[in-house]
Design an enzyme around this catalytic site. Structure first.
Site, PDB file in Angstrom:
ATOM      1  N   HIS A 115      -2.139  -5.433   1.598  1.00  0.00           N
ATOM      2  CA  HIS A 115      -3.440  -6.082   1.391  1.00  0.00           C
ATOM      3  C   HIS A 115      -3.231  -7.579   1.203  1.00  0.00           C
ATOM      4  O   HIS A 115      -2.199  -8.000   0.673  1.00  0.00           O
ATOM      5  CB  HIS A 115      -4.114  -5.518   0.135  1.00  0.00           C
ATOM      6  CG  HIS A 115      -5.318  -6.310  -0.300  1.00  0.00           C
ATOM      7  ND1 HIS A 115      -6.548  -6.159   0.304  1.00  0.00           N
ATOM      8  CD2 HIS A 115      -5.472  -7.287  -1.234  1.00  0.00           C
ATOM      9  CE1 HIS A 115      -7.415  -6.998  -0.261  1.00  0.00           C
ATOM     10  NE2 HIS A 115      -6.780  -7.697  -1.196  1.00  0.00           N
ATOM     11  N   ASN A 153      -2.063   0.209   6.906  1.00  0.00           N
ATOM     12  CA  ASN A 153      -1.548  -1.049   7.447  1.00  0.00           C
ATOM     13  C   ASN A 153      -0.656  -1.817   6.463  1.00  0.00           C
ATOM     14  O   ASN A 153      -0.568  -3.032   6.521  1.00  0.00           O
ATOM     15  CB  ASN A 153      -2.697  -1.918   7.972  1.00  0.00           C
ATOM     16  CG  ASN A 153      -3.709  -2.255   6.897  1.00  0.00           C
ATOM     17  OD1 ASN A 153      -3.539  -1.885   5.745  1.00  0.00           O
ATOM     18  ND2 ASN A 153      -4.749  -2.981   7.263  1.00  0.00           N
ATOM     19  N   GLU A 165      -9.594 -10.760  -7.551  1.00  0.00           N
ATOM     20  CA  GLU A 165      -8.759  -9.570  -7.338  1.00  0.00           C
ATOM     21  C   GLU A 165      -7.544  -9.568  -8.272  1.00  0.00           C
ATOM     22  O   GLU A 165      -7.137  -8.503  -8.751  1.00  0.00           O
ATOM     23  CB  GLU A 165      -8.310  -9.513  -5.871  1.00  0.00           C
ATOM     24  CG  GLU A 165      -9.480  -9.229  -4.918  1.00  0.00           C
ATOM     25  CD  GLU A 165      -9.081  -9.207  -3.455  1.00  0.00           C
ATOM     26  OE1 GLU A 165      -9.971  -8.950  -2.625  1.00  0.00           O
ATOM     27  OE2 GLU A 165      -7.892  -9.438  -3.133  1.00  0.00           O
ATOM     28  N   TYR A 169     -12.430  -2.020  -3.799  1.00  0.00           N
ATOM     29  CA  TYR A 169     -13.018  -2.172  -2.465  1.00  0.00           C
ATOM     30  C   TYR A 169     -14.546  -2.049  -2.469  1.00  0.00           C
ATOM     31  O   TYR A 169     -15.143  -1.736  -1.426  1.00  0.00           O
ATOM     32  CB  TYR A 169     -12.407  -1.147  -1.509  1.00  0.00           C
ATOM     33  CG  TYR A 169     -11.010  -1.511  -1.042  1.00  0.00           C
ATOM     34  CD1 TYR A 169     -10.792  -2.606  -0.190  1.00  0.00           C
ATOM     35  CD2 TYR A 169      -9.895  -0.783  -1.440  1.00  0.00           C
ATOM     36  CE1 TYR A 169      -9.515  -2.947   0.241  1.00  0.00           C
ATOM     37  CE2 TYR A 169      -8.613  -1.116  -1.008  1.00  0.00           C
ATOM     38  CZ  TYR A 169      -8.438  -2.193  -0.161  1.00  0.00           C
ATOM     39  OH  TYR A 169      -7.172  -2.521   0.278  1.00  0.00           O
ATOM     40  N   LYS A 214       0.825  -1.209   0.000  1.00  0.00           N
ATOM     41  CA  LYS A 214       0.000   0.000   0.000  1.00  0.00           C
ATOM     42  C   LYS A 214       0.866   1.267   0.000  1.00  0.00           C
ATOM     43  O   LYS A 214       2.067   1.209   0.294  1.00  0.00           O
ATOM     44  CB  LYS A 214      -0.938  -0.033   1.213  1.00  0.00           C
ATOM     45  CG  LYS A 214      -1.964  -1.178   1.167  1.00  0.00           C
ATOM     46  CD  LYS A 214      -2.929  -1.095   2.352  1.00  0.00           C
ATOM     47  CE  LYS A 214      -3.973  -2.193   2.300  1.00  0.00           C
ATOM     48  NZ  LYS A 214      -4.975  -2.054   3.403  1.00  0.00           N
TER      49      LYS A 214
HETATM   50  P1  ADP Z   1      -8.127  -6.746   5.706  1.00  0.00           P
HETATM   51  O1  ADP Z   1      -7.320  -5.818   4.818  1.00  0.00           O
HETATM   52  O2  ADP Z   1      -7.333  -7.220   6.875  1.00  0.00           O
HETATM   53  O3  ADP Z   1      -8.788  -7.858   4.931  1.00  0.00           O
HETATM   54  P2  ADP Z   1     -10.758  -5.474   5.786  1.00  0.00           P
HETATM   55  O4  ADP Z   1     -11.069  -6.248   4.559  1.00  0.00           O
HETATM   56  O5  ADP Z   1     -11.691  -5.538   6.933  1.00  0.00           O
HETATM   57  O6  ADP Z   1      -9.305  -5.851   6.348  1.00  0.00           O
HETATM   58  O7  ADP Z   1     -10.606  -3.944   5.420  1.00  0.00           O
HETATM   59  C1  ADP Z   1      -9.956  -3.548   4.225  1.00  0.00           C
HETATM   60  C2  ADP Z   1      -9.041  -2.395   4.538  1.00  0.00           C
HETATM   61  O8  ADP Z   1      -9.829  -1.275   4.947  1.00  0.00           O
HETATM   62  C3  ADP Z   1      -8.064  -2.616   5.680  1.00  0.00           C
HETATM   63  O9  ADP Z   1      -6.897  -3.298   5.298  1.00  0.00           O
HETATM   64  C4  ADP Z   1      -7.764  -1.205   6.126  1.00  0.00           C
HETATM   65  O10 ADP Z   1      -6.810  -0.575   5.273  1.00  0.00           O
HETATM   66  C5  ADP Z   1      -9.110  -0.525   5.929  1.00  0.00           C
HETATM   67  N1  ADP Z   1      -9.899  -0.524   7.159  1.00  0.00           N
HETATM   68  C6  ADP Z   1     -10.546  -1.574   7.733  1.00  0.00           C
HETATM   69  N2  ADP Z   1     -11.166  -1.219   8.880  1.00  0.00           N
HETATM   70  C7  ADP Z   1     -10.923   0.100   9.032  1.00  0.00           C
HETATM   71  C8  ADP Z   1     -11.292   1.079  10.023  1.00  0.00           C
HETATM   72  N3  ADP Z   1     -12.030   0.754  11.074  1.00  0.00           N
HETATM   73  N4  ADP Z   1     -10.844   2.349   9.854  1.00  0.00           N
HETATM   74  C9  ADP Z   1     -10.094   2.698   8.784  1.00  0.00           C
HETATM   75  N5  ADP Z   1      -9.700   1.831   7.813  1.00  0.00           N
HETATM   76  C10 ADP Z   1     -10.105   0.564   7.932  1.00  0.00           C
HETATM   77 MG    MG Z   2     -10.271  -7.835   3.514  1.00  0.00          MG
END
Ligand code: ADP
Ligand code: MG
Length: 131
Positions: free
Chosen positions: A115, A112, A126, A49, A9
């Protein structure tokens, strides 16, 4: 061999962590099937997304993902999806296990570092989105 999609990212890219993350991908036994550097448009990020469209963080997330360069990788391995999620750690870097990529390089739940796909089916969908 299963396929998962990895994205380095914009936060990790800007911090200069792409090389270390790619080294980790290789040392964990993944085959890099496809790889490219991209700068997503807001529309690219929204499409990727789409599943999160109704979540409160959708706008913040798609702004972030279109804020700079990313490296997108289609990865192959046995159990690629679960193995990659194990290597990256929990969504919130503060909850991610020690040594995982998000624990090492992530800043917060939004920024974070990486992905990972959440199922083999989505790994294919994807990968096809970008390649
Ligand atoms: P993951 O990437 O671990 O699969 P999710 O699919 O739940 O997590 O969410 C996609 C992405 O959206 C996350 O990697 C993160 O960058 C962002 N995200 C998720 N939850 C939050 C939140 N509460 N606040 C801000 N960004 C979030
Ligand atoms: Mg996810």
């Amino acid at each position: 061999m299963e396929t998962t999609l990895a994205i380095i990212k914009p936060d990790a890219y800007k911090d200069g962590n792409s090389g270390k993350i790619i080294d980790r991908i290789i040392s964990e036994g993944f085959t890099i099937k496809e790889m490219k550097q991209i700068h997503m448009t807001k529309e690219n990020a929204e499409g990727f997304y789409e599943v999160h469209r109704d979540r409160p963080f959708y706008d913040e997330l798609t702004n972030f993902m279109s804020s700079g360069n990313c490296v997108v990788l289609s990865l192959g391995r046995d159990n690629a999806v679960s193995k990659w999620r194990e290597v990256i750690g929990a969504t919130n870097p503060e909850e991610a296990a020690e040594g995982t990529i998000r624990a090492l390089y992530g800043k917060n739940t939004g920024n974070n570092a990486v992905h990972g796909s959440d199922s083999a089916e989505n790994g294919m969908i994807e990968s096809n989105y970008f390649f």
